[in-house]
Design an enzyme around this catalytic site. Structure first.
Site, PDB file in Angstrom:
ATOM      1  N   ARG A   1       0.855  -1.201   0.000  1.00 20.88           N
ATOM      2  CA  ARG A   1       0.000   0.000   0.000  1.00 20.88           C
ATOM      3  C   ARG A   1       0.887   1.246   0.000  1.00 20.88           C
ATOM      4  O   ARG A   1       0.637   2.208  -0.721  1.00 20.88           O
ATOM      5  CB  ARG A   1      -0.947  -0.006   1.215  1.00 20.88           C
ATOM      6  CG  ARG A   1      -2.020  -1.080   1.149  1.00 20.88           C
ATOM      7  CD  ARG A   1      -3.092  -0.897   2.220  1.00 20.88           C
ATOM      8  NE  ARG A   1      -2.581  -1.010   3.577  1.00 20.88           N
ATOM      9  CZ  ARG A   1      -2.421  -2.157   4.242  1.00 20.88           C
ATOM     10  NH1 ARG A   1      -2.739  -3.302   3.667  1.00 20.88           N
ATOM     11  NH2 ARG A   1      -1.937  -2.170   5.484  1.00 20.88           N
TER      12      ARG A   1
ATOM     13  N   LYS B   1     -12.055  15.265   4.672  1.00 23.35           N
ATOM     14  CA  LYS B   1     -13.229  14.704   3.994  1.00 23.35           C
ATOM     15  C   LYS B   1     -13.995  13.726   4.887  1.00 23.35           C
ATOM     16  O   LYS B   1     -13.384  12.982   5.658  1.00 23.35           O
ATOM     17  CB  LYS B   1     -12.768  13.963   2.737  1.00 23.35           C
ATOM     18  CG  LYS B   1     -13.921  13.428   1.905  1.00 23.35           C
ATOM     19  CD  LYS B   1     -13.481  12.346   0.940  1.00 23.35           C
ATOM     20  CE  LYS B   1     -13.631  10.960   1.544  1.00 23.35           C
ATOM     21  NZ  LYS B   1     -13.468   9.872   0.559  1.00 23.35           N
TER      22      LYS B   1
ATOM     23  N   GLU C   1     -19.142  15.009   1.831  1.00 20.75           N
ATOM     24  CA  GLU C   1     -19.450  14.006   0.799  1.00 20.75           C
ATOM     25  C   GLU C   1     -20.687  13.167   1.149  1.00 20.75           C
ATOM     26  O   GLU C   1     -20.571  12.132   1.810  1.00 20.75           O
ATOM     27  CB  GLU C   1     -18.241  13.072   0.591  1.00 20.75           C
ATOM     28  CG  GLU C   1     -18.490  12.027  -0.489  1.00 20.75           C
ATOM     29  CD  GLU C   1     -17.302  11.076  -0.730  1.00 20.75           C
ATOM     30  OE1 GLU C   1     -16.366  11.086   0.080  1.00 20.75           O
ATOM     31  OE2 GLU C   1     -17.349  10.339  -1.721  1.00 20.75           O
TER      32      GLU C   1
ATOM     33  N   LYS D   1     -18.844  17.411  -2.089  1.00 23.19           N
ATOM     34  CA  LYS D   1     -18.420  16.289  -2.945  1.00 23.19           C
ATOM     35  C   LYS D   1     -19.606  15.352  -3.149  1.00 23.19           C
ATOM     36  O   LYS D   1     -19.776  14.372  -2.407  1.00 23.19           O
ATOM     37  CB  LYS D   1     -17.234  15.562  -2.272  1.00 23.19           C
ATOM     38  CG  LYS D   1     -16.797  14.311  -3.010  1.00 23.19           C
ATOM     39  CD  LYS D   1     -15.438  13.818  -2.547  1.00 23.19           C
ATOM     40  CE  LYS D   1     -15.105  12.489  -3.193  1.00 23.19           C
ATOM     41  NZ  LYS D   1     -13.710  12.098  -3.005  1.00 23.19           N
TER      42      LYS D   1
HETATM   43  P1  13P Z   1     -14.646   7.231  -6.166  1.00 22.30           P
HETATM   44  O1  13P Z   1     -14.303   8.358  -7.093  1.00 22.30           O
HETATM   45  O2  13P Z   1     -13.957   5.952  -6.476  1.00 22.30           O
HETATM   46  O3  13P Z   1     -16.127   7.091  -5.974  1.00 22.30           O
HETATM   47  O4  13P Z   1     -14.085   7.631  -4.744  1.00 22.30           O
HETATM   48  C1  13P Z   1     -14.310   8.897  -4.275  1.00 22.30           C
HETATM   49  C2  13P Z   1     -14.177   8.885  -2.813  1.00 22.30           C
HETATM   50  O5  13P Z   1     -13.419   9.629  -2.254  1.00 22.30           O
HETATM   51  C3  13P Z   1     -15.003   7.948  -2.046  1.00 22.30           C
HETATM   52  O6  13P Z   1     -15.053   8.398  -0.739  1.00 22.30           O
END
Ligand code: 13P
Length: 341
Positions: free
Chosen positions: A46, A136, A177, A219
């Site tokens: 990772r 986030k 988000e 987001k």
């Molecule tokens: P994806 O663009 O793969 O949906 O991931 C965005 C993300 O930050 C998910 O939390």
């Protein structure tokens, strides 16, 4: 940190038609993606994959900020330079994912609530000391027969607003988000209805928790038909539905909207973002940008396969997707870009 500093960071994250690179997969999610392409699921793999991403030459031309996970923000490059420092040296703003994952919502079969509010003030202070400038939190809303429930939407919106207020208190720009998932056979209309409802609820809660809208980013998902829906609308229809939904629910004070990709193919995600930014459409009050994980990383991950000798080619693929999405922000992306680069 004063309000102006938060506003400046939020604006910087959407400036120059650049976007965010989400590389904040939790350890289990990252391992799942590694397993699919046969990469060993170890901490060193990772780390090595994240080093490949961070050291991609020219990434800062199209990427303004990178979202890290708790594991990655504590890791270093092989040469001992911490990832956060490497990003800053490269003009990329480091960010951090701070939710502790979406767990089953008690009493609500098939629905989730994102956890992580306990102790969040202290964690945010630590991340800020480590150099993060934005944070986030992802909430997950599932569309199904009789879901999402009002209680699931409200619980997630409340948590998002509590985290956003704490982030601003800590001097970190919240990237809020609320993801309405594209899994299922629901129609685009149903996704529209749920997304509008979720966004109204989230902004109601953000207002109540006194979050400064000028110092945050949203987001969201694009408004899409479910993956298994028999009717799949055109790129322009998706762009229209998404913009109408956002115009109804997102205050103009928010400086930027950075879409998640959510499982769309990289090319479709770019094409749909491009359509929303096309010169034929009226100008929107917010920047329309990207914060993709899979739609930027997936081709690179598949090329890399965990092998050092594939690293350069994988970096080219990553750089290509980042550039396609920057072009999409300008309304200059076309499928021809996929053939010629
Ligand atoms: P994806 O663009 O793969 O949906 O991931 C965005 C993300 O930050 C998910 O939390």
């Amino acid at each position: 940190m004063n309000a102006q500093e938060l506003i400046d960071i939020a604006k910087k994250l959407v400036a120059d038609d650049k976007g965010l690179l989400a590389m904040d997969e939790s350890t289990p999610t990252c391992n799942k993606r590694f397993a699919k392409v046969g990469i060993p699921q170890t901490e060193e793999m990772r780390r090595s994959y994240r080093e490949l991403i961070v050291t991609t030459p020219g990434l800062n031309g199209s990427i303004s900020g990178a979202i890290l996970s708790d594991e990655t923000i504590r890791q270093h490059q092989k040469d001992g330079i911490p990832f956060v420092k490497a990003l800053v040296n490269n003009g990329i703003v480091p960010g951090i994912k701070v939710d502790a994952g979406a767990k089953e919502l008690a009493g609500h079969s098939g629905e989730k609530i994102s956890e992580g509010l306990d102790g969040l003030r202290e964690r945010l202070a630590e991340y800020r000391r480590m150099g993060a400038q934005f944070a986030k939190w992802r909430a997950v809303i599932t569309i199904g027969d009789s879901i999402p429930s009002r209680s699931c939407i409200e619980a997630n919106a409340h948590a998002l607003a509590r985290y956003a207020a704490l982030s601003q208190e800590a001097g970190l720009v919240p990237v809020v988000e609320p993801e309405v998932l594209m899994d299922g056979n629901h129609t685009l209309e149903r996704c529209f209805e749920v997304s509008e409802n979720v966004l109204h609820t989230v902004f109601g809660q953000l207002y109540r928790q006194r979050v400064m809208l000028e110092g945050m980013l949203l987001k969201p998902n694009m408004v899409l038909p479910g993956l298994d829906c028999t009717e799949q609308e055109t790129v322009n229809q998706v762009a229209d539905a998404t913009l109408i939904c956002l115009l109804r629910a997102v205050p103009a004070a928010v400086p930027g909207i950075t879409f998640l990709s959510g499982g769309q193919s990289p090319e479709l995600a770019s094409a749909r973002l491009n359509a929303m930014n096309s010169g034929l459409r009226p100008k929107m009050p917010w920047a329309l940008s990207f914060s993709f994980a899979r739609a930027i990383q997936q081709p690179a991950l598949e090329i890399w396969q965990g092998q050092e000798l594939n690293a350069w080619e994988a970096q080219q693929a990553l750089q290509h997707r980042a550039r396609c999405n920057q072009a999409a922000r300008r309304g200059e992306y076309s499928i021809a870009m996929e053939q010629h680069e």
